[in-house]
Motif scaffolding. Structure first.
Motif, PDB file in Angstrom:
ATOM      1  N   LEU A 279      -2.469   3.906  31.828  1.00  0.00           N
ATOM      2  CA  LEU A 279      -2.701   5.339  31.979  1.00  0.00           C
ATOM      3  C   LEU A 279      -1.377   6.082  31.951  1.00  0.00           C
ATOM      4  O   LEU A 279      -0.364   5.605  32.467  1.00  0.00           O
ATOM      5  CB  LEU A 279      -3.381   5.620  33.323  1.00  0.00           C
ATOM      6  CG  LEU A 279      -4.875   5.350  33.431  1.00  0.00           C
ATOM      7  CD1 LEU A 279      -5.326   5.607  34.860  1.00  0.00           C
ATOM      8  CD2 LEU A 279      -5.653   6.218  32.467  1.00  0.00           C
ATOM      9  N   ARG A 288      -7.820  12.509  36.287  1.00  0.00           N
ATOM     10  CA  ARG A 288      -8.115  11.200  36.875  1.00  0.00           C
ATOM     11  C   ARG A 288      -9.525  11.178  37.453  1.00  0.00           C
ATOM     12  O   ARG A 288     -10.238  10.175  37.373  1.00  0.00           O
ATOM     13  CB  ARG A 288      -7.092  10.875  37.972  1.00  0.00           C
ATOM     14  CG  ARG A 288      -7.284   9.511  38.617  1.00  0.00           C
ATOM     15  CD  ARG A 288      -7.154   8.410  37.570  1.00  0.00           C
ATOM     16  NE  ARG A 288      -7.687   7.149  38.025  1.00  0.00           N
ATOM     17  CZ  ARG A 288      -6.965   6.053  38.207  1.00  0.00           C
ATOM     18  NH1 ARG A 288      -5.657   6.089  37.979  1.00  0.00           N
ATOM     19  NH2 ARG A 288      -7.511   4.938  38.586  1.00  0.00           N
ATOM     20  N   LEU A 327      -7.634   9.187  25.427  1.00  0.00           N
ATOM     21  CA  LEU A 327      -8.032   8.380  26.574  1.00  0.00           C
ATOM     22  C   LEU A 327      -9.538   8.219  26.683  1.00  0.00           C
ATOM     23  O   LEU A 327     -10.015   7.302  27.354  1.00  0.00           O
ATOM     24  CB  LEU A 327      -7.482   9.001  27.869  1.00  0.00           C
ATOM     25  CG  LEU A 327      -5.956   9.123  27.940  1.00  0.00           C
ATOM     26  CD1 LEU A 327      -5.539   9.805  29.232  1.00  0.00           C
ATOM     27  CD2 LEU A 327      -5.307   7.755  27.820  1.00  0.00           C
ATOM     28  N   THR A 344      -7.463   1.388  34.014  1.00  0.00           N
ATOM     29  CA  THR A 344      -7.412   2.495  34.966  1.00  0.00           C
ATOM     30  C   THR A 344      -7.044   2.036  36.369  1.00  0.00           C
ATOM     31  O   THR A 344      -7.121   2.803  37.316  1.00  0.00           O
ATOM     32  CB  THR A 344      -8.777   3.206  35.025  1.00  0.00           C
ATOM     33  OG1 THR A 344      -9.784   2.254  35.410  1.00  0.00           O
ATOM     34  CG2 THR A 344      -9.132   3.792  33.675  1.00  0.00           C
TER      35      THR A 344
END
Length: 346
Positions: A279, A288, A327, A344
């Motif tokens: 990440l 997030r 992402l 993650t």
């Protein structure tokens, strides 16, 4: 329903899926349907079921929970199947790998790479038990500690080609052999196109390596398209006759397979042995939060917004930002998912 009577009915010449269904609807049972057909042989099913049992195999009908669910969905679905080996493999995610019987050293190397890697990733490798690339695919999958299903163009008890006897025995023990032809039936020209539709039908993706301009591999790819499956092809030299078919598949829009990632992303599987993408360190808390809300599966836009308790406009802005950064991926219907290889963990 009597399995023996159903087998007799299904294997009666001239009885296909449509007519079989109509007969069962009209007469109620396979026994009654057989009685209405003077040329039918009611005792043939009993003999076949007994022979399959003696081989240690199974007769699968569409109502059987062991019947491959993917094959219930295809046009011209099989009325029955004969299986030998690990029947549980017929329920797992599979990839069909097909190619020419005559191949180059490049094709063999590429095939081992793909079949072994896909098997290690947990996919069942399906192919046609022919000499050449089929045999390489089955062997590579088993050598990698994975699983494979071999679809035959003949009945059990016939080894074709004879050179694959050892492979036949290995797949029957460690993988699964599958056919819709009764035991002892020899292969014939018409049996291989029928077999090919089962190969592609078992799998979500069909991967083609080294196919000539006119080959069974291309016929299987056409079956896959008709069945609504994805077709990927490994490109090859434009001067190679065994690459003409693959290159022509790519030209109108088939996805080129340049590595394992290209195939595995169709199943949303990360490449084995390759660490997940890290990440970025500059993620905002709301970004997030969206990634956490997505979890490991797919989520509808409205469900994501509801889970976060955020206004739709704010949620859409964050999703758009994450998509631009690569992402997350947006699927049709405003469905979102995290990138398959995204790590993650904190």
């Amino acid at each position: 329903m009597s399995l023996e009577a159903y087998v007799s009915l299904a294997l009666t010449p001239g009885v296909g899926p449509v007519r079989c269904g109509a007969l069962l609807q009209k007469f109620g049972t396979p026994e009654a349907a057989l009685a209405s057909m003077p040329r039918a042989n009611p005792s043939s099913g009993e003999k076949i079921v007994r022979e399959i049992a003696e081989l240690g195999g199974a007769v699968l009908v569409p109502e059987d929970e062991r019947f491959p669910p993917a094959l219930r969905e295809i046009p011209d679905a099989p009325l029955l199947l004969f299986a030998l080996g690990r029947l549980e493999l017929l329920q797992r995610r599979a990839v069909a790998v097909i190619g020419s019987r005559s191949h180059t050293r490049y094709g063999a190397e590429v095939w081992r790479h793909f079949a072994g890697g896909l098997a290690r990733a947990g996919l069942v490798v399906v192919s046609g038990m022919a000499r050449g690339l089929d045999a390489i695919a089955h062997t590579a999958a088993l050598d990698a500690g994975g699983a494979t299903v071999g679809v035959l163009g003949n009945g059990f008890g016939i080894i074709y080609p004879v050179i694959n006897r050892a492979l036949y025995e290995r797949v029957a023990h460690d993988g699964c052999l599958l056919t819709e032809m009764p035991p002892g039936e020899k292969p014939h020209p018409g049996s291989f196109p029928r077999r090919n539709r089962l190969i592609s039908g078992l799998a979500r993706v069909t991967l083609v390596v080294e196919a000539r301009a006119r080959s069974g591999a291309l016929l299987t790819a056409n079956w896959a398209v008709d069945q609504g499956r994805e077709v990927l092809a490994v490109p090859g030299p434009i001067t190679s006759p065994v690459s003409v078919g693959c290159n022509r598949l790519i030209q109108p829009g088939a996805k080129p397979a340049l590595g394992l990632r290209d195939v595995l992303e169709e199943y949303r599987i990360a490449v084995p042995g390759v660490p997940g993408a890290a990440l970025p360190t500059d993620l905002m808390p709301e970004e997030r939060g969206v990634l956490d809300a997505l979890g490991e599966g797919e989520q509808q836009f409205d469900d994501i917004a509801a889970r976060l308790g955020s206004p739709s406009g704010d949620t859409l802005a964050v999703l758009t930002s994450l998509e631009i950064r690569g992402l997350i991926v947006q699927e049709p219907g405003k469905v979102f998912r995290r990138r398959s290889d995204l790590n993650t963990a904190t």
